[in-house]
Design a protein around this motif. Sequence first.
Motif, mmCIF file in Angstrom:
data_model
loop_
_atom_site.group_PDB
_atom_site.id
_atom_site.type_symbol
_atom_site.label_atom_id
_atom_site.label_comp_id
_atom_site.label_asym_id
_atom_site.label_seq_id
_atom_site.Cartn_x
_atom_site.Cartn_y
_atom_site.Cartn_z
ATOM 1 N N GLU A 38 0.833 -1.203 0.000
ATOM 2 C CA GLU A 38 0.000 0.000 0.000
ATOM 3 C C GLU A 38 0.870 1.257 0.000
ATOM 4 O OE1 GLU A 38 -3.344 -0.268 0.015
ATOM 5 O OE2 GLU A 38 -3.299 -2.443 0.190
ATOM 6 N N PRO A 39 0.367 2.382 -0.538
ATOM 7 C CA PRO A 39 1.112 3.641 -0.393
ATOM 8 C C PRO A 39 1.302 3.954 1.086
ATOM 9 C CG PRO A 39 -0.760 3.914 -1.886
ATOM 10 C CD PRO A 39 -0.890 2.557 -1.245
ATOM 11 N N VAL A 55 -3.011 7.115 4.601
ATOM 12 C CA VAL A 55 -3.496 6.941 5.975
ATOM 13 C C VAL A 55 -4.726 6.041 5.957
ATOM 14 C CG1 VAL A 55 -4.480 8.114 7.983
ATOM 15 C CG2 VAL A 55 -2.582 9.145 6.748
ATOM 16 N N ARG A 56 -4.733 5.058 6.858
ATOM 17 C CA ARG A 56 -5.821 4.094 6.936
ATOM 18 C C ARG A 56 -6.469 4.085 8.315
ATOM 19 N NH1 ARG A 56 -2.607 3.185 3.504
ATOM 20 N NH2 ARG A 56 -2.866 2.063 1.587
ATOM 21 N N PRO A 57 -7.774 3.858 8.368
ATOM 22 C CA PRO A 57 -8.430 3.716 9.673
ATOM 23 C C PRO A 57 -8.046 2.371 10.290
ATOM 24 C CG PRO A 57 -9.998 3.322 7.900
ATOM 25 C CD PRO A 57 -8.701 3.738 7.249
ATOM 26 N N THR A 58 -8.226 2.262 11.587
ATOM 27 C CA THR A 58 -8.011 1.004 12.294
ATOM 28 C C THR A 58 -9.315 0.612 12.979
ATOM 29 O OG1 THR A 58 -7.351 2.001 14.398
ATOM 30 C CG2 THR A 58 -5.599 1.682 12.752
ATOM 31 N N PHE A 65 -3.561 4.804 10.856
ATOM 32 C CA PHE A 65 -2.235 4.224 10.660
ATOM 33 C C PHE A 65 -1.703 4.558 9.279
ATOM 34 C CE2 PHE A 65 0.299 0.582 9.076
ATOM 35 C CZ PHE A 65 1.368 0.673 9.950
ATOM 36 N N ILE A 66 -0.412 4.850 9.207
ATOM 37 C CA ILE A 66 0.272 4.992 7.925
ATOM 38 C C ILE A 66 1.508 4.105 7.973
ATOM 39 C CG2 ILE A 66 1.464 7.110 8.671
ATOM 40 C CD1 ILE A 66 1.439 8.002 5.715
#
Length: 159
Positions: A38-39, A55-58, A65-66
Motif C-alpha cells: 500500500e502507499p 493513511v488508513r483507519p483502524t 495508521f500509515i
Amino acid sequence: VALQLAALLARKRKGRVLLADANFDDPALTEAAAAKSEPGLLDVLAESSPIGDAVRPTKLPHLSFIGTGCLDLRDEASSSREGWAQFLEHGRKNYGIVVIHAAGLLNSREAAVLAKGADQSLVVTDRQVSKKPCLAQVAALLAAVRAPALGVIHCDLKS
C-alpha cells in the motif's frame, strides 16, 4: 511499544491519533497490518502519493495508521526535510497526537528532523542494546535541536 502507546492514547482521548511506521529498517508494524504493498509514509515524503491515500483507519475509532510504503523510495524520500516538515504539519492539523515508530534514533537520518519538529519526544530504548554512552548521545541530539523531551523509557524489549 509504539503500537500500544498509540492504542492507549486513542482509547483515552477524544482527539484523533495517527500511528506512523517510520522504521524503514524493520517495518514490523506495516507487515503486521498487511500494508506492505500500500502507499505509505515514504510515498508521501517522495510526493508520489497524497497523504489521504496513505493513511488508513483502524479498528479503534480514534486511531489511524500509515505504513512505511515503498521501501525502494527510502534513499530518495527519507532524508527530505521538506517532506518530513509537511508530514508533521499535516499531523498537527489533523490529529491530536502523532506517534512515530522509528528505527534507532542515532542511526536514523530522520532523527534530528523528527525531534526538532515534535512538540514532545519520548525515547524508548532497549537496555540490552542501548548503553549509557548511546543515551548520552541521544540526550545531546535532543538538546542540540532543542526538542522538548517527554522522557526516556529504558526497558527490556525482548521480554
